[in-house]
Design an enzyme around this catalytic site. Sequence first.
Site, PDB file in Angstrom:
ATOM      1  N   HIS A 204     -24.288  41.197 -19.831  1.00  0.00           N
ATOM      2  CA  HIS A 204     -23.945  40.272 -20.993  1.00  0.00           C
ATOM      3  C   HIS A 204     -22.386  40.060 -21.102  1.00  0.00           C
ATOM      4  CE1 HIS A 204     -28.065  39.808 -22.378  1.00  0.00           C
ATOM      5  NE2 HIS A 204     -28.440  41.145 -21.753  1.00  0.00           N
TER       6      HIS A 204
ATOM      7  N   ASP B 248     -23.603  34.787 -27.111  1.00  0.00           N
ATOM      8  CA  ASP B 248     -24.828  35.485 -26.421  1.00  0.00           C
ATOM      9  C   ASP B 248     -25.926  35.291 -27.182  1.00  0.00           C
ATOM     10  OD1 ASP B 248     -26.679  37.537 -25.199  1.00  0.00           O
ATOM     11  OD2 ASP B 248     -24.952  37.708 -24.062  1.00  0.00           O
TER      12      ASP B 248
ATOM     13  N   GLN C 128     -18.451  45.726  -7.080  1.00  0.00           N
ATOM     14  CA  GLN C 128     -19.647  45.021  -6.583  1.00  0.00           C
ATOM     15  C   GLN C 128     -19.175  43.503  -6.064  1.00  0.00           C
ATOM     16  OE1 GLN C 128     -23.644  45.325  -7.839  1.00  0.00           O
ATOM     17  NE2 GLN C 128     -23.728  43.225  -8.450  1.00  0.00           N
TER      18      GLN C 128
ATOM     19  N   HIS D 129     -31.829  45.533  -8.027  1.00  0.00           N
ATOM     20  CA  HIS D 129     -32.756  45.716  -9.274  1.00  0.00           C
ATOM     21  C   HIS D 129     -32.873  44.072  -9.722  1.00  0.00           C
ATOM     22  CE1 HIS D 129     -28.647  44.833 -10.945  1.00  0.00           C
ATOM     23  NE2 HIS D 129     -29.147  44.750 -12.359  1.00  0.00           N
TER      24      HIS D 129
ATOM     25  N   GLU E  79     -24.332  36.915  -7.297  1.00  0.00           N
ATOM     26  CA  GLU E  79     -23.018  37.407  -6.550  1.00  0.00           C
ATOM     27  C   GLU E  79     -23.465  37.502  -5.122  1.00  0.00           C
ATOM     28  OE1 GLU E  79     -21.263  39.790 -10.385  1.00  0.00           O
ATOM     29  OE2 GLU E  79     -22.215  40.932  -8.603  1.00  0.00           O
TER      30      GLU E  79
ATOM     31  N   ALA F  23     -37.885  43.342 -17.581  1.00  0.00           N
ATOM     32  CA  ALA F  23     -37.231  42.149 -18.205  1.00  0.00           C
ATOM     33  C   ALA F  23     -37.266  40.994 -17.092  1.00  0.00           C
ATOM     34  CB  ALA F  23     -36.307  42.120 -19.134  1.00  0.00           C
TER      35      ALA F  23
END
Length: 475
Positions: free
Chosen positions: A19, A109, A331, A346, A354, A369
């Site tokens: 987030h 958020d 990453q 995941h 990305e 989720a």
Amino acid sequence: MKIERKQSVVLVPCPYQGHLTPMLQLGSILYSQGFSVIVAHTQYNAPNYSNYPQFVFHSMDDGFQVIDISFPSLENLYSMNENCKVHLRDYLVTMMEEVGNELACIVYDNVMFFVNDVATQLKVPTIVLSTFSAAFTHSMITIFPQPEKYFPFEDSQLLDPLPDLHPLRYKDVPFFVINNTVPEAALEFHRAICDIGSSVATIWNTMQDLESSMLLRLQEHYKVPFFPIGSFHKMVPLASSTSLLEEDNSCIEWLDRQAPNSVLYVSLGSLATIDDKELIETAWGLANSEQPFLWVIRPGSISGFQCAEALPDGFEEMIGERGRIVKWAPQKQVLAHPAIGGFYTHCGWNSMLESISEQVPMICRPIIADQLVNARYLTQIYKVGIELEVIERTVIEKTIMKLMLSEEGKDVKKRVVDMKQNIVAAMQIGGTSQKNLKDLIDFISVLPSRLPPPTPVVGAIMSSNHTSSKCIRES
């Protein structure tokens, strides 16, 4: 040329990596468009100020100084929303009293839903940032009106389709499931994060062309302007590190020594945990596939273990130079490296964007989720990923080889290359994300500070009672 900054935007991120990253990226985008950016953040997982010298930071007391909230519980998330309320209000009151400080709006958020109450009291306009996919949000609001239509379900239904939610199955339910049902407390929390209150618009880290159908359905539900301006990590003018963990950049040197498209990158994100049995099965699947791999084993990600000590004895010596294990990796840089040929993921939304942006096909191992929904769309709608059906070494080995070596894997790779081109087009001058960003900047610029939010009249996707040539239309 120096930009004169007249308006301020306050950002309120949720303090978890998935987030925090898009909120800081959005801040950089807004700053590049002439706004002053203020980040009101929790003390837990505070961002690194030195990476963003152009921002103003304000720390809010979250009440968690002596509590471990590394994995968020509903109780902790509710407490965080309650604890931060008075601190944000006091800060905003002081800020608004300063001469010459024009507060345009607050962007928060959707997990930090307390912001809407504070802003409503102070009559400051708010905009919600959704850090999830539109598909995930749509799945939740579809279930909310009639949860009894979906829960409880039988074990025999796990592979059956969820009503009105193609391509999802019961095993892809987007909530925390206990004994084949969803606790009412979990439903209530997700209702809270899907409730935008009096917010005047929503910003999405997605692309209009990628999720046009879902965005249209959601816009009919919320009836405020939508601004899909993703992917943020490509829209940001100058990238700064958003990582809360120290990145091991030495893995890039290792990648430099590998053949093009030969390496499988393995990372299950910044939050999820697995047990030692899954770690061992994954280790043997990687070893037996005989494919080079870069594997992130985050400290605390293996239940009951600190890091990689749960690996089989002698595993690292056995794989030698063919594999590299690190605690955390840069990453975006890894996925952009020419040696990377696949991503065992995941299926977090940021990771998914990305990966597609660097035309890297995926092996999908969702855990919680939104990851379950994202994985299903990756494998069944976009078809740029392969589902890992069982966490067992032979299955893992065969799935890796399917992605990296088979004709099916080549087809998946071709589709992700095509998908990347669509994303690139959206972010170029004249593309949908660029057009929507311009609309967003115009929208924020005319928001009257300290007044009740007006009826919105402009935006990339308009309310149903407005018409515009910029409306998203079904393709």
